[in-house]
Design a protein around this motif. Sequence first.
Motif, short mmCIF file in Angstrom:
data_model
loop_
_atom_site.label_atom_id
_atom_site.label_comp_id
_atom_site.label_asym_id
_atom_site.label_seq_id
_atom_site.Cartn_x
_atom_site.Cartn_y
_atom_site.Cartn_z
N LEU A 211 6.09 -13.27 4.26
CA LEU A 211 5.49 -11.95 4.45
C LEU A 211 6.02 -10.91 3.47
O LEU A 211 5.39 -9.88 3.26
CB LEU A 211 5.72 -11.44 5.87
CG LEU A 211 5.01 -12.21 6.98
CD1 LEU A 211 5.44 -11.69 8.34
CD2 LEU A 211 3.51 -12.10 6.82
N GLY A 212 7.21 -11.16 2.93
CA GLY A 212 7.78 -10.22 1.98
C GLY A 212 8.32 -8.95 2.62
O GLY A 212 8.32 -7.90 2.00
N ASN A 213 8.73 -9.04 3.89
CA ASN A 213 9.31 -7.86 4.52
C ASN A 213 10.44 -8.25 5.45
O ASN A 213 10.75 -9.42 5.62
CB ASN A 213 8.23 -7.06 5.27
CG ASN A 213 7.62 -7.81 6.43
OD1 ASN A 213 8.19 -8.77 6.94
ND2 ASN A 213 6.45 -7.38 6.83
N SER A 214 11.05 -7.25 6.06
CA SER A 214 12.24 -7.52 6.87
C SER A 214 11.92 -7.96 8.29
O SER A 214 12.78 -8.49 8.97
CB SER A 214 13.11 -6.26 6.91
OG SER A 214 12.39 -5.19 7.48
N SER A 215 10.72 -7.72 8.75
CA SER A 215 10.35 -8.12 10.11
C SER A 215 9.55 -9.42 10.07
O SER A 215 8.47 -9.48 9.51
CB SER A 215 9.51 -7.02 10.77
OG SER A 215 9.11 -7.42 12.05
N ALA A 216 10.11 -10.46 10.67
CA ALA A 216 9.49 -11.77 10.56
C ALA A 216 8.51 -12.09 11.68
O ALA A 216 7.70 -12.99 11.55
CB ALA A 216 10.57 -12.84 10.52
N VAL A 217 8.59 -11.41 12.79
CA VAL A 217 7.74 -11.75 13.93
C VAL A 217 7.12 -10.50 14.54
O VAL A 217 7.68 -9.43 14.41
CB VAL A 217 8.54 -12.52 15.02
CG1 VAL A 217 8.96 -13.87 14.52
CG2 VAL A 217 9.70 -11.73 15.52
N PRO A 218 5.98 -10.63 15.17
CA PRO A 218 5.19 -11.85 15.31
C PRO A 218 4.44 -12.17 14.02
O PRO A 218 4.09 -11.27 13.26
CB PRO A 218 4.20 -11.49 16.42
CG PRO A 218 4.01 -10.01 16.28
CD PRO A 218 5.35 -9.48 15.83
N VAL A 219 4.21 -13.44 13.81
CA VAL A 219 3.39 -13.88 12.69
C VAL A 219 2.30 -14.78 13.26
O VAL A 219 2.58 -15.69 14.04
CB VAL A 219 4.21 -14.65 11.63
CG1 VAL A 219 3.31 -15.16 10.52
CG2 VAL A 219 5.29 -13.75 11.05
N VAL A 220 1.07 -14.49 12.88
CA VAL A 220 -0.09 -15.18 13.43
C VAL A 220 -0.80 -15.96 12.33
O VAL A 220 -1.03 -15.45 11.23
CB VAL A 220 -1.07 -14.18 14.08
CG1 VAL A 220 -2.33 -14.87 14.56
CG2 VAL A 220 -0.38 -13.43 15.22
N PHE A 221 -1.13 -17.21 12.66
CA PHE A 221 -1.97 -18.06 11.81
C PHE A 221 -3.21 -18.41 12.61
O PHE A 221 -3.11 -18.76 13.79
CB PHE A 221 -1.24 -19.35 11.44
CG PHE A 221 -0.11 -19.17 10.48
CD1 PHE A 221 -0.29 -19.45 9.13
CD2 PHE A 221 1.14 -18.75 10.91
CE1 PHE A 221 0.76 -19.30 8.23
CE2 PHE A 221 2.19 -18.59 10.03
CZ PHE A 221 2.00 -18.87 8.69
N ILE A 222 -4.36 -18.31 11.99
CA ILE A 222 -5.62 -18.71 12.62
C ILE A 222 -6.29 -19.73 11.71
O ILE A 222 -6.51 -19.46 10.53
CB ILE A 222 -6.54 -17.50 12.87
CG1 ILE A 222 -5.86 -16.50 13.81
CG2 ILE A 222 -7.89 -17.96 13.44
CD1 ILE A 222 -6.64 -15.22 14.04
N ILE B 232 -2.61 -14.91 8.89
CA ILE B 232 -3.26 -13.62 9.14
C ILE B 232 -2.24 -12.52 8.89
O ILE B 232 -2.53 -11.54 8.25
CB ILE B 232 -3.80 -13.53 10.59
CG1 ILE B 232 -4.82 -14.65 10.83
CG2 ILE B 232 -4.40 -12.16 10.87
CD1 ILE B 232 -5.97 -14.68 9.84
N GLY B 233 -1.03 -12.70 9.41
CA GLY B 233 0.03 -11.74 9.15
C GLY B 233 0.71 -11.31 10.43
O GLY B 233 0.65 -11.98 11.46
N ALA B 234 1.34 -10.16 10.33
CA ALA B 234 2.08 -9.59 11.46
C ALA B 234 1.14 -8.77 12.34
O ALA B 234 -0.08 -8.78 12.16
CB ALA B 234 3.23 -8.75 10.92
N MET B 235 1.71 -8.07 13.28
CA MET B 235 0.94 -7.32 14.26
C MET B 235 -0.02 -6.32 13.62
O MET B 235 -1.16 -6.19 14.07
CB MET B 235 1.91 -6.59 15.20
CG MET B 235 1.25 -5.84 16.31
SD MET B 235 0.44 -6.98 17.44
CE MET B 235 0.24 -5.93 18.85
#
Length: 130
Positions: A87-98, A103-106
């Motif tokens: 994601l290239g950022n400091s917050s790893a979750v939530p991460v969604v795949f469809i 798809i990405g984070a929230m």
Amino acid sequence: MQYQTEHHQSESWGYYGSVRSVHMTDPLERVARLASKSAVVIFSLSSCCMCHAVKRLFCGMGVNPTVYELDQDPRGKEIEMALMRLLGNSSAVPVVFIGGKLIGAMDRVMASHINGSLVPLLKEAGALWL
């Protein structure tokens, strides 16, 4: 709400898998493999309020996501670090795949929901039949 689980039943979010069952050495490869196993995959932490919100969103839509609670898996920290790199950022979750696609984070999930593109993605992946 009733959902299936592989290893344990924890509340009622969906299918809970274990990151341990994949024997690849590269965490990004593990993420890709796990993400491609179900129509909707959420990488989460059980104590994360945004993770809770995204799981509620999908469950409220009638989607049965596969959820990987990274804090409940011995190798979850490796996956979390790989997701941060992805994601290239400091917050790893939530991460969604469809449908196996990131798809990405929230913020990306909510933007897709608001602009109307989330439901077609879910239908295309076979997560919704309506």
